[in-house]
Design a protein around this motif. Structure first.
Motif, PDB file in Angstrom:
ATOM      1  N   LYS A 129       0.829  -1.208   0.000  1.00  0.00           N
ATOM      2  CA  LYS A 129       0.000   0.000   0.000  1.00  0.00           C
ATOM      3  C   LYS A 129       0.865   1.261   0.000  1.00  0.00           C
ATOM      4  N   ASP A 197      -3.953   5.479  -4.465  1.00  0.00           N
ATOM      5  CA  ASP A 197      -4.348   4.148  -4.931  1.00  0.00           C
ATOM      6  C   ASP A 197      -4.295   4.056  -6.455  1.00  0.00           C
ATOM      7  N   ASP A 213      -2.791  -4.892   0.356  1.00  0.00           N
ATOM      8  CA  ASP A 213      -3.369  -3.629   0.831  1.00  0.00           C
ATOM      9  C   ASP A 213      -3.020  -3.377   2.299  1.00  0.00           C
TER      10      ASP A 213
END
Length: 230
Positions: A129, A197, A213
Motif C-alpha cells: 500500500k 491508490d 493492501d
C-alpha cells in the motif's frame, strides 16, 4: 557536476551488472516538473533510475541513509548528499510535512522528483500500500506523476543482501498521470487516498507484482514476529 560525473561512471557498471532493459523512458517529460513514483525492492532501485534518465533525478531517501554509523554509513551518507538526495525523517507528521515542503521546492524548480510510495523496501517482493505523501506532492505542485516499475532487483539484491547478483533487470515507465481534476483538494483525506491508490494501481499493472493492501513496514513487523515465534 558530481551528479553527472558519477552517472558516467555508474552507468557502465550498472549495465554490466544488471543488463537493464528500459521500456517507455520517453514517457518522462523532457522538461518541467514531474514526479516518478515506483515500486521499491532494492537499495539499487534509485541508482538504476538515476542512471537511466537523462534529466537529473532527486529522490526522497530515508534519513537512516544519512545517519548510519561506521565507515559504510559515512560513505553512504556522502554519496547520497553528493547526489542531492533529500533525507526524510519518518518519525512523525511534522517531520513528514518538512520533507514534503523540501520536495515541493524541487518541483517548483521544474525538477524531477523520485519517490517510492511504499515508504520502504518490500521484504518479500510483493507490492504494498502506498502512503499519501505522493498524492499531496502531486496535487500541491500540479506536476504529472509517471509510474515506473523496477523488475528484477528483488532477485538481484533483496533487503539484507550486501552484494547484488548478476540478474537481468527491467525498468518500465508508464503514461504520465494527470490529477489536475483534483486541484484545490489537497487537504481532502479521501482524495489523497484515491490518488495514491490510482498511482499504485498503475505501478502494479507495470510490475505485475502481487498487491497487498497493507503498509510495507507493518507487514514486515508482522512477518518478523511470526518468524521469531516459529
Amino acid at each position: 557536476m558530481f551528479y553527472f560525473a558519477f552517472r558516467l561512471v555508474l552507468l557502465p557498471l550498472l549495465r554490466w551488472l544488471f543488463r537493464p532493459r528500459v521500456e517507455g523512458v520517453g514517457r518522462v517529460p523532457g522538461a518541467g516538473a514531474v514526479i516518478l513514483a515506483g515500486n521499491h525492492q532494492s537499495f539499487t532501485d534509485q541508482l538504476l533510475l538515476g542512471a537511466t534518465l537523462r534529466r537529473r533525478l532527486t529522490f526522497l531517501a530515508k534519513q537512516e541513509y544519512f545517519t548510519a554509523p561506521g565507515l559504510k554509513g559515512r560513505a553512504t551518507a556522502a554519496l547520497f548528499r553528493a547526489l542531492g538526495q533529500i533525507p526524510v525523517d519518518r518519525s512523525g507528521k511534522d517531520a513528514a510535512r518538512a520533507a514534503l515542503d523540501t520536495a515541493l521546492q524541487v518541483l517548483d524548480r521544474e525538477g524531477v522528483l523520485g519517490i517510492f510510495p511504499e515508504g520502504t523496501r518490500s521484504h518479500d517482493g510483493r507490492l504494498y500500500k502506498g502512503k499519501v505523501g505522493v498524492a499531496a506532492m502531486a496535487l500541491r505542485s500540479g506536476a504529472p506523476v509517471v509510474p515506473v516499475a523496477i523488475i528484477g532487483t528483488f532477485e538481484a539484491q533483496p533487503k539484507g543482501r550486501r552484494l547484488p547478483r548478476r540478474v537481468p533487470v527491467v525498468l518500465r515507465f508508464g503514461e504520465p498521470l494527470d490529477f489536475s481534476r483534483y486541484a484545490g483538494m489537497e487537504n481532502e483525506r479521501l482524495v489523497l487516498r484515491a490518488v495514491t491508490d490510482e498511482i499504485m494501481y498503475a505501478v502494479q499493472r507495470l510490475s505485475e507484482q502481487e498487491y497487498v493492501d497493507v503498509y510495507a513496514a507493518e507487514a514486515r513487523v508482522a512477518w518478523e514476529a511470526g518468524a521469531a515465534a516459529a
